[in-house]
Design a protein around this motif. Structure first.
Motif, PDB file in Angstrom:
ATOM      1  N   SER A 170       0.838  -1.201   0.000  1.00 21.61           N
ATOM      2  CA  SER A 170       0.000   0.000   0.000  1.00 21.61           C
ATOM      3  C   SER A 170       0.872   1.250   0.000  1.00 21.61           C
ATOM      4  O   SER A 170       2.051   1.216   0.354  1.00 21.61           O
ATOM      5  N   MET A 171       0.253   2.353  -0.392  1.00 19.49           N
ATOM      6  CA  MET A 171       0.952   3.619  -0.509  1.00 19.49           C
ATOM      7  C   MET A 171       1.617   4.003   0.818  1.00 19.49           C
ATOM      8  O   MET A 171       1.022   3.850   1.883  1.00 19.49           O
ATOM      9  N   GLY A 172       2.858   4.452   0.731  1.00 12.58           N
ATOM     10  CA  GLY A 172       3.577   4.922   1.907  1.00 12.58           C
ATOM     11  C   GLY A 172       4.522   3.904   2.521  1.00 12.58           C
ATOM     12  O   GLY A 172       5.371   4.258   3.333  1.00 12.58           O
ATOM     13  N   MET A 173       4.374   2.624   2.141  1.00 13.19           N
ATOM     14  CA  MET A 173       5.283   1.606   2.687  1.00 13.19           C
ATOM     15  C   MET A 173       6.703   1.860   2.188  1.00 13.19           C
ATOM     16  O   MET A 173       6.907   2.381   1.104  1.00 13.19           O
ATOM     17  N   THR A 174       7.679   1.475   2.988  1.00  7.23           N
ATOM     18  CA  THR A 174       9.072   1.624   2.589  1.00  7.23           C
ATOM     19  C   THR A 174       9.502   0.417   1.759  1.00  7.23           C
ATOM     20  O   THR A 174       8.867  -0.636   1.789  1.00  7.23           O
ATOM     21  N   GLN A 175      10.617   0.585   1.050  1.00 10.03           N
ATOM     22  CA  GLN A 175      11.151  -0.534   0.273  1.00 10.03           C
ATOM     23  C   GLN A 175      11.516  -1.701   1.180  1.00 10.03           C
ATOM     24  O   GLN A 175      11.282  -2.860   0.831  1.00 10.03           O
ATOM     25  N   ALA A 176      12.040  -1.400   2.356  1.00  5.90           N
ATOM     26  CA  ALA A 176      12.420  -2.464   3.293  1.00  5.90           C
ATOM     27  C   ALA A 176      11.190  -3.255   3.745  1.00  5.90           C
ATOM     28  O   ALA A 176      11.238  -4.486   3.836  1.00  5.90           O
ATOM     29  N   SER A 177      10.087  -2.558   4.034  1.00  9.79           N
ATOM     30  CA  SER A 177       8.885  -3.269   4.481  1.00  9.79           C
ATOM     31  C   SER A 177       8.257  -4.080   3.356  1.00  9.79           C
ATOM     32  O   SER A 177       7.724  -5.162   3.589  1.00  9.79           O
ATOM     33  N   VAL A 178       8.339  -3.593   2.117  1.00  9.59           N
ATOM     34  CA  VAL A 178       7.837  -4.363   0.970  1.00  9.59           C
ATOM     35  C   VAL A 178       8.672  -5.618   0.791  1.00  9.59           C
ATOM     36  O   VAL A 178       8.143  -6.722   0.629  1.00  9.59           O
ATOM     37  N   GLN A 179       9.974  -5.480   0.850  1.00  8.78           N
ATOM     38  CA  GLN A 179      10.849  -6.638   0.683  1.00  8.78           C
ATOM     39  C   GLN A 179      10.663  -7.623   1.829  1.00  8.78           C
ATOM     40  O   GLN A 179      10.699  -8.836   1.626  1.00  8.78           O
ATOM     41  N   SER A 180      10.428  -7.137   3.020  1.00  8.52           N
ATOM     42  CA  SER A 180      10.202  -8.009   4.161  1.00  8.52           C
ATOM     43  C   SER A 180       8.904  -8.813   4.002  1.00  8.52           C
ATOM     44  O   SER A 180       8.853  -9.997   4.319  1.00  8.52           O
ATOM     45  N   ALA A 181       7.856  -8.166   3.493  1.00 10.18           N
ATOM     46  CA  ALA A 181       6.556  -8.824   3.362  1.00 10.18           C
ATOM     47  C   ALA A 181       6.445  -9.689   2.114  1.00 10.18           C
ATOM     48  O   ALA A 181       5.819 -10.753   2.143  1.00 10.18           O
ATOM     49  N   TRP A 182       7.021  -9.279   0.976  1.00 12.81           N
ATOM     50  CA  TRP A 182       6.850  -9.994  -0.287  1.00 12.81           C
ATOM     51  C   TRP A 182       8.132 -10.605  -0.834  1.00 12.81           C
ATOM     52  O   TRP A 182       8.115 -11.227  -1.881  1.00 12.81           O
ATOM     53  N   GLY A 183       9.237 -10.400  -0.148  1.00 19.46           N
ATOM     54  CA  GLY A 183      10.498 -10.983  -0.588  1.00 19.46           C
ATOM     55  C   GLY A 183      11.166 -10.182  -1.685  1.00 19.46           C
ATOM     56  O   GLY A 183      10.745  -9.085  -2.036  1.00 19.46           O
ATOM     57  N   GLN A 184      12.220 -10.773  -2.221  1.00 15.32           N
ATOM     58  CA  GLN A 184      12.993 -10.142  -3.286  1.00 15.32           C
ATOM     59  C   GLN A 184      12.138 -10.081  -4.559  1.00 15.32           C
ATOM     60  O   GLN A 184      11.527 -11.068  -4.947  1.00 15.32           O
ATOM     61  N   PRO A 185      12.058  -8.930  -5.234  1.00 16.32           N
ATOM     62  CA  PRO A 185      11.279  -8.849  -6.479  1.00 16.32           C
ATOM     63  C   PRO A 185      11.925  -9.670  -7.594  1.00 16.32           C
ATOM     64  O   PRO A 185      13.131  -9.958  -7.558  1.00 16.32           O
ATOM     65  N   ASP A 186      11.108 -10.045  -8.593  1.00 20.14           N
ATOM     66  CA  ASP A 186      11.631 -10.779  -9.746  1.00 20.14           C
ATOM     67  C   ASP A 186      12.615  -9.932 -10.535  1.00 20.14           C
ATOM     68  O   ASP A 186      13.612 -10.428 -11.044  1.00 20.14           O
ATOM     69  N   SER A 187      12.317  -8.645 -10.645  1.00 22.29           N
ATOM     70  CA  SER A 187      13.234  -7.716 -11.313  1.00 22.29           C
ATOM     71  C   SER A 187      12.987  -6.304 -10.780  1.00 22.29           C
ATOM     72  O   SER A 187      11.924  -6.018 -10.236  1.00 22.29           O
ATOM     73  N   ILE A 188      13.997  -5.461 -10.958  1.00 26.82           N
ATOM     74  CA  ILE A 188      13.918  -4.072 -10.503  1.00 26.82           C
ATOM     75  C   ILE A 188      14.307  -3.168 -11.659  1.00 26.82           C
ATOM     76  O   ILE A 188      15.343  -3.373 -12.294  1.00 26.82           O
ATOM     77  N   ASP A 189      13.451  -2.170 -11.958  1.00 29.00           N
ATOM     78  CA  ASP A 189      13.804  -1.113 -12.911  1.00 29.00           C
ATOM     79  C   ASP A 189      14.336   0.046 -12.092  1.00 29.00           C
ATOM     80  O   ASP A 189      13.638   0.569 -11.224  1.00 29.00           O
ATOM     81  N   THR A 190      15.566   0.442 -12.361  1.00 32.06           N
ATOM     82  CA  THR A 190      16.200   1.496 -11.570  1.00 32.06           C
ATOM     83  C   THR A 190      15.454   2.820 -11.715  1.00 32.06           C
ATOM     84  O   THR A 190      14.699   3.030 -12.664  1.00 32.06           O
TER      85      THR A 190
END
Length: 100
Positions: free
Chosen positions: A47-67
Motif C-alpha cells: 500500500s501507498m507509503g510503505m518503505t522498500q524495506a517493508s515491501v521486501q520483508s513482506a513480499w520478498g525479493q522482487p523478480d526484477s527491478i527497474d532502476t
C-alpha cells in the motif's frame, strides 16, 4: 450597406450551420473489451507509503527491478502478479499485471 452586411452575415451563418453537422451527430459509441478485471481490494499488494524495506520483508525479493528514472526518482519492482512503484524509498502505487 448595413442591410447588405446583415443579410450576408445571416446567409453565411445559415450556410455554415447547414453544411457543418452537429458535433454529436457523427459520434460513434465504441465498446472495447478489457477482459476480466481483478478486484484490487481482494489482492494482497503493498500500500501507498510503505518503505522498500517493508515491501521486501513482506513480499520478498522482487523478480526484477527497474532502476529509478526522472525527477523525483521513480523506480519499479516487479513481482509475479503486480508491480510496485516507488518514489525514492516509498510506495506510490501498486498495479496488478495482466495474467495471460
Amino acid at each position: 450597406m448595413t442591410i447588405k452586411r446583415a443579410l450576408a452575415g445571416t446567409l453565411a451563418t445559415a450556410l455554415f450551420l447547414t453544411l457543418v453537422p452537429a458535433s454529436g451527430a457523427l459520434a460513434e459509441d465504441l465498446r472495447v473489451p478489457v477482459g476480466s478485471q481483478a478486484d484490487r481490494s481482494q489482492q494482497n499488494m503493498p500500500s501507498m507509503g510503505m518503505t522498500q524495506a517493508s515491501v521486501q520483508s513482506a513480499w520478498g525479493q522482487p523478480d526484477s527491478i527497474d532502476t529509478a528514472v526522472g525527477q523525483p526518482p521513480i523506480s519499479q519492482w516487479h513481482y509475479g502478479k503486480f508491480v510496485v512503484y516507488f518514489e525514492k524509498n516509498r510506495v506510490i502505487h501498486s498495479v496488478l499485471t495482466r495474467q495471460r
